[in-house]
Write an enzyme that holds these catalytic residues in place. Sequence first.
Site, PDB file in Angstrom:
ATOM      1  N   GLY A 108       0.838  -1.192   0.000  1.00 55.41           N
ATOM      2  CA  GLY A 108       0.000   0.000   0.000  1.00 55.41           C
ATOM      3  C   GLY A 108       0.868   1.236   0.000  1.00 55.41           C
ATOM      4  O   GLY A 108       2.088   1.164   0.187  1.00 55.41           O
ATOM      5  N   LYS A 116      -1.729   0.225   6.106  1.00 51.46           N
ATOM      6  CA  LYS A 116      -1.211  -1.135   5.927  1.00 51.46           C
ATOM      7  C   LYS A 116      -0.531  -1.678   7.181  1.00 51.46           C
ATOM      8  O   LYS A 116      -0.586  -2.876   7.449  1.00 51.46           O
ATOM      9  CB  LYS A 116      -0.246  -1.194   4.741  1.00 51.46           C
ATOM     10  N   HIS A 131       6.800   3.600  18.912  1.00 51.45           N
ATOM     11  CA  HIS A 131       6.221   2.425  18.281  1.00 51.45           C
ATOM     12  C   HIS A 131       6.561   1.141  19.043  1.00 51.45           C
ATOM     13  O   HIS A 131       5.743   0.227  19.126  1.00 51.45           O
ATOM     14  CB  HIS A 131       6.698   2.326  16.829  1.00 51.45           C
ATOM     15  N   ARG A 168       3.780  -1.490  20.491  1.00 51.02           N
ATOM     16  CA  ARG A 168       3.776  -2.907  20.135  1.00 51.02           C
ATOM     17  C   ARG A 168       3.933  -3.795  21.361  1.00 51.02           C
ATOM     18  O   ARG A 168       3.424  -4.912  21.399  1.00 51.02           O
ATOM     19  CB  ARG A 168       4.885  -3.191  19.120  1.00 51.02           C
ATOM     20  N   GLU A 195       8.626  -5.227   8.974  1.00 48.16           N
ATOM     21  CA  GLU A 195       8.240  -3.915   8.459  1.00 48.16           C
ATOM     22  C   GLU A 195       9.459  -2.986   8.433  1.00 48.16           C
ATOM     23  O   GLU A 195      10.058  -2.725   9.462  1.00 48.16           O
ATOM     24  CB  GLU A 195       7.143  -3.306   9.332  1.00 48.16           C
TER      25      GLU A 195
END
Length: 228
Positions: free
Chosen positions: A7, A13, A49, A53, A81
Amino acid sequence: MMILVTGGSASGKSEFAEQCVLSFGERKRFYVATMIAWDEECRKRIQRHRAMRAKKNFDTIEQPVDLKQAMVPPGSAVLLECVSNLAANELFREMPGQGKALPADRQEEKRTESARQRILEGILSLKAQCGHLVVVTNEVFSDGEQYDVETEGYRMLLGDINCRLAAMADEVYEVACGIPTVLKKGPEGQNWKETRPEKRPGEPETGKAAETGNRVRQNQEEEKRMYI
């Protein structure tokens, strides 16, 4: 099982990819991060982040290059990622003595091929180790712009890798405006939407997904011969 999620920038995404991993149930979860912390802003973003997570029981593995060195336990769920960062990191890294005796054009070809090999071998290594692998990549050809030779070389490398990953993946999704579209679906009963607890608003219906998957599977063997 391997899922490829693609994407554009800020398409949703990443959230979709995380939901794919969560749908695999209670198992060890790993986030393989490929971003390099170039400055303080990047470092703060990475820390933010990581904290987000951690609430979802992800252990983070920082692996901006040499993905083959990443080790995860059997049966785990892994989120990689993203391939776009990994491709840039590998393509533009300094490799001592790599093709220095070759003409300039051959040096570039050698550098690109070496980067491609390291990336694909790393992803295949992760796939072989874990139970479920979700790979996030970027769509970089939609803007229709022309760039300098170096940037175009990077885009062509990423496009080629994306094609190869789509061929080896069991399922492929493209996300736009937070809405995933099925490009390729795995064997009946293995699509992630059929096993997760809830359905996200705006997702394609199972019937349409099945129709798309059936059409794509007819050419699956041919795709593998072309791209692998």
